[in-house]
Design a protein around this motif. Structure first.
Motif, short mmCIF file in Angstrom:
data_model
loop_
_atom_site.label_atom_id
_atom_site.label_comp_id
_atom_site.label_asym_id
_atom_site.label_seq_id
_atom_site.Cartn_x
_atom_site.Cartn_y
_atom_site.Cartn_z
N ASP A 1 -2.65 -3.98 7.03
CA ASP A 1 -3.71 -2.98 7.21
C ASP A 1 -3.84 -2.56 8.67
O ASP A 1 -4.11 -1.39 8.96
N HIS B 1 -4.55 7.74 -0.13
CA HIS B 1 -4.08 6.38 -0.44
C HIS B 1 -3.92 6.28 -1.95
O HIS B 1 -4.89 6.46 -2.69
N ARG C 1 0.87 -1.18 0.00
CA ARG C 1 0.00 0.00 0.00
C ARG C 1 0.90 1.22 0.00
O ARG C 1 1.98 1.21 0.58
N LYS D 1 -2.87 0.21 -3.85
CA LYS D 1 -3.16 -0.93 -2.97
C LYS D 1 -3.14 -2.21 -3.79
O LYS D 1 -3.87 -2.34 -4.77
#
Ligand code: ZN
Length: 418
Positions: A301, A326, A221, A329
């Motif tokens: 996570d 973000h 991520r 991912k």
């Protein structure tokens, strides 16, 4: 740890290393290795690898995505295949082994199985993928995704740095864009996908081990973090009245390291910048990136959530505002436990200590995992260096990797039920 192999394994290893040198010469770069998807060098590599596949007793095709594919039929006609593969493309100024080694080990392993007349009830295939690194069209794993049936039609209009579209590049390479679905492998016709690859990291070398069994390919991520405070005079603003954005960012960098150490994953801040950027000015804003990876998505996570909570507290206590976006991912891909066990047994049978490790880098096996179980074998590389002309492996490690791959195929055959 150095284990001496038999004469034939050493001869094969020397041949494989010589072939890596030969392929390195198919390059668009003067004095270095660069071989991108659908280039003349890709064509040359496909031709040469295809010839080596034929020499090893396989029938050869170049599929609709430009992958070179060799096949050795089993004792049963049109039986499903155990597929061994990796990629033939490279980054600019690459080493000679990333990807290549896995294809060449596959070819020699199949040759050995053929010579041993094992009469396997399934087929063996070797694939030299044409595109893994994403250098030319900006997307990684394109041709393994073609095989897995997850090709994205949005890619057709993407252009390379010269303005040539992927669609035009297909035509120039002698491929037909409309036929791309023909590269898709029927999931009922594949038993498993295995990939041998240089480790691209320092773990095996640090442990003195030539081989490692991959447990999972880490998911990643990525975040962009932005902290806002108040710029001010470095001389006149007392420490307790500052809103220094860069100090909070620095605490964030240290927090990422602390959490990664505590939870056994990897986290990296690779970019950081502040404004206004004067030697006598308190930074009013700071921006930084975070890349966090683990073979366990849930763990990753959880750690990321703790990072965000604690950094938010740091910023709040300092009167700063934090915003987070973000940007990327990707899920982790686990290597199938039964296949890991077969590799572990193979590695032990060739005299090595068994060590399981995660892959922090992406591989074609990630794409193939959409249609079948996957497994990977890592080979120690000098200094853990890759994506660099200094990439190096030894003949002894190559020989033992080949023996382990052959032992894996034998193990697979013992457990295979049609
Ligand atoms: Zn690679």
């Amino acid at each position: 740890m150095t284990i001496n192999r038999s004469g034939s394994a050493n001869t094969a290893a020397a041949k494989i290393l010589k072939r890596c040198d030969e392929l390195a010469a198919f390059s668009s770069m003067e004095g270095g290795v660069c071989r991108v998807y659908l280039s003349p060098e890709h064509q040359q590599a496909n031709d040469r690898v295809g010839q080596w596949m034929r020499d090893a007793g396989m029938s050869v095709v170049v599929d609709a995505a430009g992958n070179v594919r060799g096949r050795l039929e089993g004792s049963v006609a049109e039986a499903p295949a155990l597929i061994i593969g990796s990629h033939l493309d490279s980054i600019p100024d690459a080493g000679k082994y990333d990807g290549i080694l896995g294809v060449l080990l596959g070819i020699d392993a199949v040759e050995r199985i053929r010579q041993a007349d094992l009469n396997l009830p399934f087929a063996l295939e070797v694939i030299g993928f044409g595109e893994e690194e994403g250098v030319r069209f900006g997307t990684t794993l394109m041709t393994s995704r073609a095989c897995a049936g997850t090709w994205d039609d949005a890619w057709w209009s993407v252009t390379d740095e010269t303005g040539q579209s992927l669609q035009d590049s297909f035509a120039r390479f002698g491929l037909v864009a409309a036929d791309i679905d023909q590269a898709r492998i029927d999931p009922t016709k594949v038993l498993a996908f295995v990939e041998a690859h240089i480790e691209q990291g320092p773990v095996l070398e640090s442990m003195g081990l030539p081989l490692g069994v991959v447990s999972a390919i880490a998911g990643a991520r990525r975040l962009q973090l932005s902290i806002s405070g108040m710029a001010g005079h470095a001389g006149t603003t007392p420490m307790n009245l500052r809103k220094d954005a860069l100090v909070a960012a620095a605490l964030g960098v240290a927090l990422a390291e602390e959490l990664a150490n505590e939870h056994g994953l990897v986290a990296t801040v690779g970019q950081i910048a502040c404004t206004p950027g004067g030697v006598n000015v308190i930074p009013g804003t700071a921006e930084f990136s975070l890349d966090i990876r683990s073979g366990d998505d849930a763990l990753r996570d959880r750690v990321l959530a703790e990072f965000e909570t604690r950094l938010t507290t740091i910023c709040t206590e300092r009167g700063l505002t934090l915003s987070i976006s973000h940007t990327h991912k990707a899920a982790a891909v686990g290597c199938a436990q039964p296949l890991q066990a077969l590799f572990a047994d193979a590695v032990a049978r060739v005299g090595c200590e068994v060590h399981h490790l995660e892959s922090g880098a992406g591989h074609d096996a990630m794409a193939m995992a959409d249609i079948c179980d996957v497994a990977m074998l890592f080979i120690r590389c000098e200094g853990g260096i890759s994506h660099n002309p200094a990439e190096a492996i030894t003949a002894a490690d190559t020989a033992i990797a080949l023996d382990a791959l052959v032992a894996f195929i034998e193990n697979f055959a013992k457990t295979y039920k049609s």
